[in-house]
Design a protein around this motif. Structure first.
Motif, PDB file in Angstrom:
ATOM      1  N   LEU A  38      54.004  48.197  22.345  1.00  0.00           N
ATOM      2  CA  LEU A  38      53.105  48.265  21.189  1.00  0.00           C
ATOM      3  C   LEU A  38      53.091  49.670  20.591  1.00  0.00           C
ATOM      4  CD1 LEU A  38      50.168  46.100  22.539  1.00  0.00           C
ATOM      5  CD2 LEU A  38      51.622  45.554  20.566  1.00  0.00           C
ATOM      6  N   LYS A  39      53.090  50.673  21.453  1.00  0.00           N
ATOM      7  CA  LYS A  39      53.101  52.056  20.966  1.00  0.00           C
ATOM      8  C   LYS A  39      54.405  52.348  20.221  1.00  0.00           C
ATOM      9  CE  LYS A  39      52.343  56.788  22.348  1.00  0.00           C
ATOM     10  NZ  LYS A  39      51.846  57.697  23.359  1.00  0.00           N
ATOM     11  N   LYS A  40      55.530  51.903  20.774  1.00  0.00           N
ATOM     12  CA  LYS A  40      56.823  52.130  20.123  1.00  0.00           C
ATOM     13  C   LYS A  40      56.925  51.356  18.799  1.00  0.00           C
ATOM     14  CE  LYS A  40      59.374  53.328  24.267  1.00  0.00           C
ATOM     15  NZ  LYS A  40      60.588  53.156  25.047  1.00  0.00           N
ATOM     16  N   LEU A  41      56.286  50.191  18.746  1.00  0.00           N
ATOM     17  CA  LEU A  41      56.258  49.413  17.507  1.00  0.00           C
ATOM     18  C   LEU A  41      55.313  50.020  16.473  1.00  0.00           C
ATOM     19  CD1 LEU A  41      56.037  45.774  18.931  1.00  0.00           C
ATOM     20  CD2 LEU A  41      57.880  46.648  17.473  1.00  0.00           C
ATOM     21  N   ASN A  42      54.378  50.839  16.957  1.00  0.00           N
ATOM     22  CA  ASN A  42      53.312  51.368  16.119  1.00  0.00           C
ATOM     23  C   ASN A  42      52.500  50.210  15.525  1.00  0.00           C
ATOM     24  OD1 ASN A  42      51.751  53.421  15.043  1.00  0.00           O
ATOM     25  ND2 ASN A  42      52.933  53.492  13.137  1.00  0.00           N
ATOM     26  N   MET A  43      52.181  49.254  16.388  1.00  0.00           N
ATOM     27  CA  MET A  43      51.421  48.072  15.986  1.00  0.00           C
ATOM     28  C   MET A  43      50.302  47.834  16.994  1.00  0.00           C
ATOM     29  SD  MET A  43      54.502  45.417  15.179  1.00  0.00           S
ATOM     30  CE  MET A  43      54.482  44.776  13.525  1.00  0.00           C
ATOM     31  N   ASN A  44      49.295  47.092  16.546  1.00  0.00           N
ATOM     32  CA  ASN A  44      48.275  46.671  17.504  1.00  0.00           C
ATOM     33  C   ASN A  44      48.651  45.284  18.013  1.00  0.00           C
ATOM     34  OD1 ASN A  44      46.884  44.499  16.026  1.00  0.00           O
ATOM     35  ND2 ASN A  44      46.157  46.140  14.675  1.00  0.00           N
ATOM     36  N   VAL A  45      48.025  44.890  19.074  1.00  0.00           N
ATOM     37  CA  VAL A  45      48.390  43.649  19.742  1.00  0.00           C
ATOM     38  C   VAL A  45      48.275  42.434  18.819  1.00  0.00           C
ATOM     39  CG1 VAL A  45      46.110  43.224  20.775  1.00  0.00           C
ATOM     40  CG2 VAL A  45      48.181  42.362  21.907  1.00  0.00           C
ATOM     41  N   HIS A  46      47.320  42.447  17.903  1.00  0.00           N
ATOM     42  CA  HIS A  46      47.123  41.301  16.996  1.00  0.00           C
ATOM     43  C   HIS A  46      48.318  41.083  16.071  1.00  0.00           C
ATOM     44  CE1 HIS A  46      42.950  41.079  18.325  1.00  0.00           C
ATOM     45  NE2 HIS A  46      42.974  42.385  18.276  1.00  0.00           N
ATOM     46  N   GLU A  47      49.054  42.145  15.789  1.00  0.00           N
ATOM     47  CA  GLU A  47      50.193  42.046  14.876  1.00  0.00           C
ATOM     48  C   GLU A  47      51.417  41.395  15.493  1.00  0.00           C
ATOM     49  OE1 GLU A  47      50.239  45.678  11.914  1.00  0.00           O
ATOM     50  OE2 GLU A  47      49.730  46.376  13.952  1.00  0.00           O
ATOM     51  N   ILE A  92      64.299  47.751  20.806  1.00  0.00           N
ATOM     52  CA  ILE A  92      63.790  49.056  21.224  1.00  0.00           C
ATOM     53  C   ILE A  92      64.956  50.020  21.296  1.00  0.00           C
ATOM     54  CG2 ILE A  92      62.586  50.348  23.030  1.00  0.00           C
ATOM     55  CD1 ILE A  92      61.426  47.578  23.925  1.00  0.00           C
ATOM     56  N   LYS A  93      64.782  51.164  20.642  1.00  0.00           N
ATOM     57  CA  LYS A  93      65.790  52.221  20.680  1.00  0.00           C
ATOM     58  C   LYS A  93      65.053  53.534  20.905  1.00  0.00           C
ATOM     59  CE  LYS A  93      68.079  53.387  16.912  1.00  0.00           C
ATOM     60  NZ  LYS A  93      69.040  53.454  15.815  1.00  0.00           N
ATOM     61  N   GLY A  94      65.138  54.027  22.146  1.00  0.00           N
ATOM     62  CA  GLY A  94      64.447  55.271  22.468  1.00  0.00           C
ATOM     63  C   GLY A  94      62.945  55.123  22.348  1.00  0.00           C
ATOM     64  N   SER A  95      62.353  55.938  21.492  1.00  0.00           N
ATOM     65  CA  SER A  95      60.895  55.949  21.366  1.00  0.00           C
ATOM     66  C   SER A  95      60.379  55.070  20.229  1.00  0.00           C
ATOM     67  CB  SER A  95      60.406  57.382  21.147  1.00  0.00           C
ATOM     68  OG  SER A  95      60.942  57.888  19.927  1.00  0.00           O
ATOM     69  N   VAL A  96      61.270  54.305  19.596  1.00  0.00           N
ATOM     70  CA  VAL A  96      60.844  53.437  18.504  1.00  0.00           C
ATOM     71  C   VAL A  96      61.279  52.000  18.764  1.00  0.00           C
ATOM     72  CG1 VAL A  96      60.802  55.246  16.745  1.00  0.00           C
ATOM     73  CG2 VAL A  96      62.894  53.954  17.123  1.00  0.00           C
ATOM     74  N   ALA A  97      60.562  51.087  18.126  1.00  0.00           N
ATOM     75  CA  ALA A  97      60.878  49.669  18.264  1.00  0.00           C
ATOM     76  C   ALA A  97      60.558  48.969  16.958  1.00  0.00           C
ATOM     77  CB  ALA A  97      60.070  49.061  19.409  1.00  0.00           C
ATOM     78  N   MET A  98      61.096  47.757  16.822  1.00  0.00           N
ATOM     79  CA  MET A  98      60.809  46.949  15.639  1.00  0.00           C
ATOM     80  C   MET A  98      60.898  45.481  16.011  1.00  0.00           C
ATOM     81  SD  MET A  98      64.317  46.659  13.400  1.00  0.00           S
ATOM     82  CE  MET A  98      63.562  45.394  12.450  1.00  0.00           C
ATOM     83  N   VAL A  99      60.157  44.668  15.269  1.00  0.00           N
ATOM     84  CA  VAL A  99      60.346  43.228  15.370  1.00  0.00           C
ATOM     85  C   VAL A  99      61.602  42.924  14.565  1.00  0.00           C
ATOM     86  CG1 VAL A  99      59.391  40.953  14.838  1.00  0.00           C
ATOM     87  CG2 VAL A  99      57.871  42.780  15.643  1.00  0.00           C
TER      88      VAL A  99
END
Length: 115
Positions: A46-55, A95-102
């Motif tokens: 979630l931190k790497k996505l920069n999203m909250n759990v609801h998203e 996930i790539k390093g410190s970032v992630a995306m859906v």
């Protein structure tokens, strides 16, 4: 190397693996249905996505509608729900390093792997 949180029953998730393979992008598959994430792993994602759990909750899934649609839960409780019901997690997650995306839409994945 890109890590892919993958659900094999999801055509979008399988499509992303195919796309990465066709484009010679090295990746590691993490089947989060067969091997559920821990609470710490979920919070890290979630931190790497920069999203909250609801998203990242799939609200159109039958299990969500049947068990959780009318619930008001804390973020911690939702994290536990997702760990216990991994089919409710948006996928795939790259996930790539410190970032992630859906991993949708595919155009965003193309941009993600190029940076």
């Amino acid at each position: 190397m890109i890590k892919v949180l993958h659900n094999n029953s999801c055509s979008k998730s399988r499509g992303i693996l195919e796309f990465l393979d066709e484009n010679n992008v090295p990746f590691e598959i993490i089947d989060f249905v067969e091997n559920p994430l821990t609470e710490i792993e979920m919070k890290t994602v979630l931190k790497k996505l920069n999203m909250n759990v609801h998203e990242i909750i799939r609200k159109n899934e039958a299990v969500f509608k049947e068990k959780f649609a009318d619930k008001t839960l804390s973020d911690e409780e939702w994290i536990k729900v997702l760990i216990e019901n991994p089919e409710l997690i948006q996928r795939p997650i790259l996930i790539k390093g410190s970032v992630a995306m859906v991993g949708r839409p595919i155009e965003n994945v193309k941009f993600f792997i190029e940076k």
